[in-house]
Design a protein around this motif. Structure first.
Motif, PDB file in Angstrom:
ATOM      1  N   SER A 130       0.831  -1.196   0.000  1.00 45.49           N
ATOM      2  CA  SER A 130       0.000   0.000   0.000  1.00 45.49           C
ATOM      3  C   SER A 130       0.872   1.255   0.000  1.00 45.49           C
ATOM      4  O   SER A 130       2.080   1.187   0.245  1.00 45.49           O
ATOM      5  CB  SER A 130      -0.907   0.005   1.229  1.00 45.49           C
ATOM      6  N   PRO A 131       0.266   2.421  -0.258  1.00 47.63           N
ATOM      7  CA  PRO A 131       1.018   3.669  -0.072  1.00 47.63           C
ATOM      8  C   PRO A 131       1.574   3.762   1.340  1.00 47.63           C
ATOM      9  O   PRO A 131       1.113   3.070   2.259  1.00 47.63           O
ATOM     10  CB  PRO A 131      -0.035   4.749  -0.347  1.00 47.63           C
ATOM     11  N   ASP A 132       2.566   4.635   1.519  1.00 44.70           N
ATOM     12  CA  ASP A 132       3.261   4.710   2.797  1.00 44.70           C
ATOM     13  C   ASP A 132       2.368   5.180   3.934  1.00 44.70           C
ATOM     14  O   ASP A 132       2.708   5.012   5.106  1.00 44.70           O
ATOM     15  CB  ASP A 132       4.461   5.646   2.680  1.00 44.70           C
ATOM     16  N   GLY A 133       1.230   5.788   3.618  1.00 41.74           N
ATOM     17  CA  GLY A 133       0.304   6.214   4.658  1.00 41.74           C
ATOM     18  C   GLY A 133       0.748   7.492   5.333  1.00 41.74           C
ATOM     19  O   GLY A 133       1.661   8.188   4.887  1.00 41.74           O
ATOM     20  N   PHE A 134       0.103   7.799   6.455  1.00 38.88           N
ATOM     21  CA  PHE A 134       0.299   9.100   7.093  1.00 38.88           C
ATOM     22  C   PHE A 134       0.860   8.998   8.501  1.00 38.88           C
ATOM     23  O   PHE A 134       0.808   9.965   9.253  1.00 38.88           O
ATOM     24  CB  PHE A 134      -1.034   9.852   7.136  1.00 38.88           C
ATOM     25  N   GLY A 135       1.394   7.845   8.864  1.00 31.80           N
ATOM     26  CA  GLY A 135       1.882   7.693  10.227  1.00 31.80           C
ATOM     27  C   GLY A 135       2.978   8.668  10.596  1.00 31.80           C
ATOM     28  O   GLY A 135       3.060   9.122  11.733  1.00 31.80           O
ATOM     29  N   GLY A 136       3.839   9.023   9.642  1.00 31.51           N
ATOM     30  CA  GLY A 136       4.928   9.939   9.939  1.00 31.51           C
ATOM     31  C   GLY A 136       4.753  11.290   9.314  1.00 31.51           C
ATOM     32  O   GLY A 136       5.716  12.049   9.185  1.00 31.51           O
ATOM     33  N   ALA A 137       3.545  11.641   8.897  1.00 28.51           N
ATOM     34  CA  ALA A 137       3.338  12.891   8.189  1.00 28.51           C
ATOM     35  C   ALA A 137       2.070  13.572   8.675  1.00 28.51           C
ATOM     36  O   ALA A 137       1.232  12.979   9.346  1.00 28.51           O
ATOM     37  CB  ALA A 137       3.246  12.634   6.683  1.00 28.51           C
ATOM     38  N   THR A 138       1.948  14.846   8.313  1.00 25.47           N
ATOM     39  CA  THR A 138       0.715  15.577   8.532  1.00 25.47           C
ATOM     40  C   THR A 138      -0.196  15.338   7.348  1.00 25.47           C
ATOM     41  O   THR A 138       0.199  15.511   6.200  1.00 25.47           O
ATOM     42  CB  THR A 138       1.001  17.077   8.681  1.00 25.47           C
ATOM     43  N   THR A 139      -1.421  14.934   7.603  1.00 21.88           N
ATOM     44  CA  THR A 139      -2.307  14.526   6.524  1.00 21.88           C
ATOM     45  C   THR A 139      -2.963  15.726   5.847  1.00 21.88           C
ATOM     46  O   THR A 139      -3.092  16.806   6.414  1.00 21.88           O
ATOM     47  CB  THR A 139      -3.409  13.609   7.059  1.00 21.88           C
ATOM     48  N   ASN A 140      -3.388  15.515   4.608  1.00 22.91           N
ATOM     49  CA  ASN A 140      -4.151  16.490   3.843  1.00 22.91           C
ATOM     50  C   ASN A 140      -5.307  15.776   3.167  1.00 22.91           C
ATOM     51  O   ASN A 140      -5.229  14.574   2.879  1.00 22.91           O
ATOM     52  CB  ASN A 140      -3.273  17.161   2.780  1.00 22.91           C
ATOM     53  N   VAL A 141      -6.369  16.509   2.883  1.00 21.61           N
ATOM     54  CA  VAL A 141      -7.455  15.925   2.112  1.00 21.61           C
ATOM     55  C   VAL A 141      -6.980  15.659   0.687  1.00 21.61           C
ATOM     56  O   VAL A 141      -6.003  16.244   0.209  1.00 21.61           O
ATOM     57  CB  VAL A 141      -8.688  16.861   2.088  1.00 21.61           C
ATOM     58  N   SER A 142      -7.655  14.752   0.017  1.00 19.89           N
ATOM     59  CA  SER A 142      -7.403  14.435  -1.397  1.00 19.89           C
ATOM     60  C   SER A 142      -5.971  13.977  -1.646  1.00 19.89           C
ATOM     61  O   SER A 142      -5.361  14.315  -2.666  1.00 19.89           O
ATOM     62  CB  SER A 142      -7.725  15.649  -2.290  1.00 19.89           C
ATOM     63  N   SER A 143      -5.414  13.224  -0.703  1.00 23.85           N
ATOM     64  CA  SER A 143      -4.049  12.736  -0.878  1.00 23.85           C
ATOM     65  C   SER A 143      -3.925  11.245  -0.573  1.00 23.85           C
ATOM     66  O   SER A 143      -2.813  10.732  -0.471  1.00 23.85           O
ATOM     67  CB  SER A 143      -3.087  13.526   0.019  1.00 23.85           C
ATOM     68  N   GLY A 144      -5.053  10.542  -0.440  1.00 18.73           N
ATOM     69  CA  GLY A 144      -5.018   9.130  -0.117  1.00 18.73           C
ATOM     70  C   GLY A 144      -5.371   8.254  -1.302  1.00 18.73           C
ATOM     71  O   GLY A 144      -4.944   8.503  -2.431  1.00 18.73           O
ATOM     72  N   TYR A 145      -6.164   7.206  -1.048  1.00 19.23           N
ATOM     73  CA  TYR A 145      -6.581   6.302  -2.113  1.00 19.23           C
ATOM     74  C   TYR A 145      -7.325   7.071  -3.210  1.00 19.23           C
ATOM     75  O   TYR A 145      -7.954   8.103  -2.959  1.00 19.23           O
ATOM     76  CB  TYR A 145      -7.511   5.224  -1.561  1.00 19.23           C
ATOM     77  N   ASN A 146      -7.271   6.525  -4.418  1.00 22.54           N
ATOM     78  CA  ASN A 146      -7.987   7.133  -5.537  1.00 22.54           C
ATOM     79  C   ASN A 146      -9.397   6.597  -5.699  1.00 22.54           C
ATOM     80  O   ASN A 146     -10.297   7.332  -6.112  1.00 22.54           O
ATOM     81  CB  ASN A 146      -7.220   6.905  -6.844  1.00 22.54           C
ATOM     82  N   ILE A 147      -9.588   5.303  -5.411  1.00 15.58           N
ATOM     83  CA  ILE A 147     -10.875   4.666  -5.664  1.00 15.58           C
ATOM     84  C   ILE A 147     -11.435   4.114  -4.357  1.00 15.58           C
ATOM     85  O   ILE A 147     -10.873   3.169  -3.789  1.00 15.58           O
ATOM     86  CB  ILE A 147     -10.740   3.519  -6.691  1.00 15.58           C
ATOM     87  N   PRO A 148     -12.543   4.654  -3.857  1.00 18.48           N
ATOM     88  CA  PRO A 148     -13.158   4.081  -2.654  1.00 18.48           C
ATOM     89  C   PRO A 148     -13.546   2.628  -2.901  1.00 18.48           C
ATOM     90  O   PRO A 148     -14.115   2.283  -3.927  1.00 18.48           O
ATOM     91  CB  PRO A 148     -14.407   4.959  -2.456  1.00 18.48           C
ATOM     92  N   GLY A 149     -13.215   1.761  -1.964  1.00 24.53           N
ATOM     93  CA  GLY A 149     -13.556   0.355  -2.111  1.00 24.53           C
ATOM     94  C   GLY A 149     -12.563  -0.451  -2.917  1.00 24.53           C
ATOM     95  O   GLY A 149     -12.708  -1.666  -3.047  1.00 24.53           O
ATOM     96  N   ASN A 150     -11.544   0.197  -3.489  1.00 22.89           N
ATOM     97  CA  ASN A 150     -10.535  -0.535  -4.259  1.00 22.89           C
ATOM     98  C   ASN A 150      -9.142  -0.006  -3.916  1.00 22.89           C
ATOM     99  O   ASN A 150      -8.475   0.617  -4.749  1.00 22.89           O
ATOM    100  CB  ASN A 150     -10.797  -0.405  -5.761  1.00 22.89           C
TER     101      ASN A 150
END
Length: 682
Positions: free
Chosen positions: A474-494
């Motif tokens: 998976s992508p590296d995720g946000f554990g070590g970063a400050t999160t932003n909207v519209s920066s995660g998965y592209n497709i809900p459910g996939n």
């Protein structure tokens, strides 16, 4: 016209701020020898950091005629694609104060062939952040209004005062007031099972206590509440679907539940198969847990009603008056007044937590064989790991590719195409990008590690390491970063659509470190000049990083442009001929014919982190000598050369397919740097 002081004439340097940092540390410890076979150790530590970012005054947006409000007088945020930037959101006036304390107690008991250890660790930390990342109003001109992505279009749009996607992003000053606690309890036994076998096993309990937002700037979105038109009792002006600390069923000021069942078993063995002491076989397995960083929720606090963040796309009023004729009727609400009756801005960005978020866990195992031969020590090992429950985010309100009132999908009607606005225009108009945190990310790592080292005569040392490894998931995720909207998965459910190689993955990694010390000469004069010099050199070569070929634009028209990927054309070599582009001096690294923009409204078929960038190699040298003046005084001379042979190495290529310089390398890594130093100790 606004007049600048002489010290403020160069506006192009305003994108970098200054730093005024303070760090304080206090530690205290005591070892209690209870008996020859029982030892107790107590430790206490206190750390405090106070980080201040400073910025240079020049002028604010309203001071040069732009009709918006700025919380920072004499400061402006403006970015022009392929042009210039003024100010910096993360370089503006801000303070970050963090204090942390911890106390631990460890009891060790030796009983026959067993060495038992019991211990506890208690910690608590607090982080207070006061920042102005978006409070002056982030103005962006992306070059989409005067045609395509030609190099000049950003400046063309600027001269015409025309703005595109995310033209204005503004919020009140963002405040994060966070506290978190930690408890760790463990028990382990090191058992000497025989003269050639030692076994170590134990268990650690680490319940996860989520971060508590002391100002209550945390929330959840519930689709059922939205569909049933249920509003918050804490902020009654909020749209249906949101609820906050103080609302029935909301889990304290954390927005998630405590995870009590975090158990981490560990086991390891060390075996001498020959009994000679020159060969060892070691194997181990352990499970541990990770924490997200203390500023994880920094951007949560800019959502309405605390920060009341506003995002405008392609405003008809342009740069002069972004709110004029704004799509959806968004008005200039700044400065905002925060209280229980605080208004909610239209199209607000939200990052929603959920009760059942799990803490990230890492399973790690290894097997190593070591052998001593004369003065050499050789080692061969395998390391594997699996990381579960990585914190990711998935969009639940990205724009749909559908027409609105007969108009084709565009940045102008993005918010009208969002699912919540379509389902319920009254409540849905308050929701812009809305992402839900999920803890379903996974990554796998496997690596072979080879090592050889020796210590020779005259202080010579040699250490050689090589690793062959791979990490994917998976992508590296946000554990070590400050999160932003519209920066995660592209497709809900996939989420699998965004699987790929890990950002930190390097297939080959070779390093060699060698040192030699000049001998002690007998003659006094020669000894004073030439004895004691030590030369240390290191060589490192590693495979290049993975690259993601992005669209560089919102081709899907869903509002999440930053993570969209291009199409990769089948059967076409993605790498170019490495020739020089005479127009701009860049090297052609990627083949533009191998990548294309997806069809409008679609996502690309290329895989995240699927193209390997150029690798690197480097040699560093250090020459040192210590001169002792007395038993308490000495000084050290040190000469260092970084990239000692001045090897020229290109940077990474442009990976946005929309760029006119796509696939070209336009930067280089650092040249040779020499450093001389003298240190006096007394």
């Amino acid at each position: 016209p606004y007049s600048l002081a002489a010290s403020q004439q160069n506006l192009l340097v305003t994108s970098r701020g200054g730093r005024d940092n303070l760090a304080q540390t206090f530690t205290l410890g005591e070892n209690f020898v209870i008996s020859p076979t029982t030892l107790n150790s107590v430790r206490f530590a206190l750390n405090r950091t106070d980080i201040s970012r400073t910025s240079t005054d020049f002028f604010s947006a309203p001071e040069v005629g732009i009709n918006i409000f700025s919380y920072m007088p004499h400061y402006m945020l403006l970015a022009v694609t392929n042009g210039f930037s003024l100010g910096g959101g993360t370089e503006s006036l801000s303070t970050f104060t963090t204090s942390a304390w911890q106390v631990s107690d460890d009891l060790t008991l030796v009983r026959g062939g067993h060495q038992f250890a019991l211990g506890a660790n208690f910690a608590r930390w607090k982080s207070l952040s006061l920042a102005n990342v978006r409070s002056p109003g982030q103005l962006s001109i992306d070059g989409t209004q005067t045609g395509g992505a030609a190099t000049s279009t950003g400046l063309s749009d600027f001269l015409l005062g025309r703005m595109g996607t995310n033209a204005l992003v503004q919020a009140a000053p963002n405040t994060l007031d966070m506290t978190q606690s930690y408890i760790g309890l463990y028990a382990q036994d090191t058992w000497r099972a025989g003269s050639r076998l030692t076994v170590n096993y134990g268990l650690r309990w680490e319940p996860f206590f989520p971060q508590q937002l002391q100002n209550g700037a945390v929330y959840q979105f519930d689709l059922t509440r939205f569909q049933q038109n249920v509003h918050s009792t804490v902020f009654p002006n909020g749209p249906a679907g949101l609820y906050f600390p103080g609302d029935p069923g909301f889990p304290t000021k954390a927005g998630m539940n405590t995870q009590w069942g975090n158990l981490g078993p560990r086991v390891g063995i060390a075996w001498d198969p020959t009994g000679s002491g020159k060969t060892s076989v070691r194997a181990s397995y352990g499970k541990s847990y990770e924490f997200v960083n203390g500023q994880f929720h920094l951007n949560t606090s800019v959502a309405p009603p605390w920060g009341s963040e506003v995002r405008l796309n392609a405003p008809p009023g342009g740069l002069d008056n972004p709110f004029l004729g704004s799509p959806g009727g968004q008005t200039n609400i700044f400065p905002v007044t925060f209280n229980q009756q605080a208004p909610f801005s239209l199209n607000g960005p939200f990052l929603s937590l959920s009760n059942d978020m799990a803490s990230t866990s890492v399973h790690m195992w290894n097997l190593t064989v070591e052998r001593q031969m004369a003065s050499w020590l050789f080692s061969a090992g395998y390391v594997g790991s699996r990381t579960n429950d990585i914190w990711e985010s998935t969009p639940i309100n990205n724009g749909l590719f559908v027409p609105v009132a007969g108009a084709a999908p565009s940045a102008v009607n993005l918010n009208a195409r969002r699912p919540l606005a379509i389902a319920d225009p009254v409540n849905g108009k308050f929701y812009g990008p809305l992402d839900l945190y999920v803890t379903d990310g996974k990554q796998r790592y496997s690596g072979m590690l080879l090592t050889a080292r020796t210590n020779g005569a005259h202080g010579t040392t040699l250490n050689v390491n090589y690793s062959l490894s791979h990490c994917s998931g998976s992508p590296d995720g946000f554990g070590g970063a400050t999160t932003n909207v519209s920066s995660g998965y592209n497709i809900p459910g996939n989420p699998g659509y965004d699987d790929g190689n890990c950002t930190a993955d390097r297939l080959h990694n070779f390093s060699l470190t060698a040192g030699v010390e000049s001998p002690r000469f007998e003659r006094a004069g020669l000894r004073a000049v030439a004895t004691g010099w030590r030369l240390v050199g290191s060589f490192r070569a590693l495979t290049g990083p993975w690259l993601t070929i992005s669209t560089g634009a919102d081709v899907a028209q869903n509002g999440q442009a930053g993570t969209q990927r291009a199409d990769q054309v089948a059967g076409v070599d993605p790498y170019a001929d490495q020739s020089i582009n005479v127009t701009n001096g860049g090297i052609r690294f990627l083949n533009p014919l191998a990548f294309a923009q997806p069809t409008a409204g679609a996502l690309g078929n290329s895989v995240r982190n699927s193209i390997r960038g150029p690798g690197s190699k480097n040699v560093d040298l250090a020459l040192t000598r210590n001169f002792r003046l007395s038993s308490t005084q000495s000084f050290e001379l040190r000469a260092e050369a970084f990239n000692a042979f001045n090897w020229f190495q290109w940077g990474q290529p442009v990976t946005a397919r929309s760029s006119a310089t796509f696939g070209q390398i336009l930067t280089a890594v650092s040249p040779r740097v020499l450093q001389l130093a003298v240190k006096y100790a007394f």
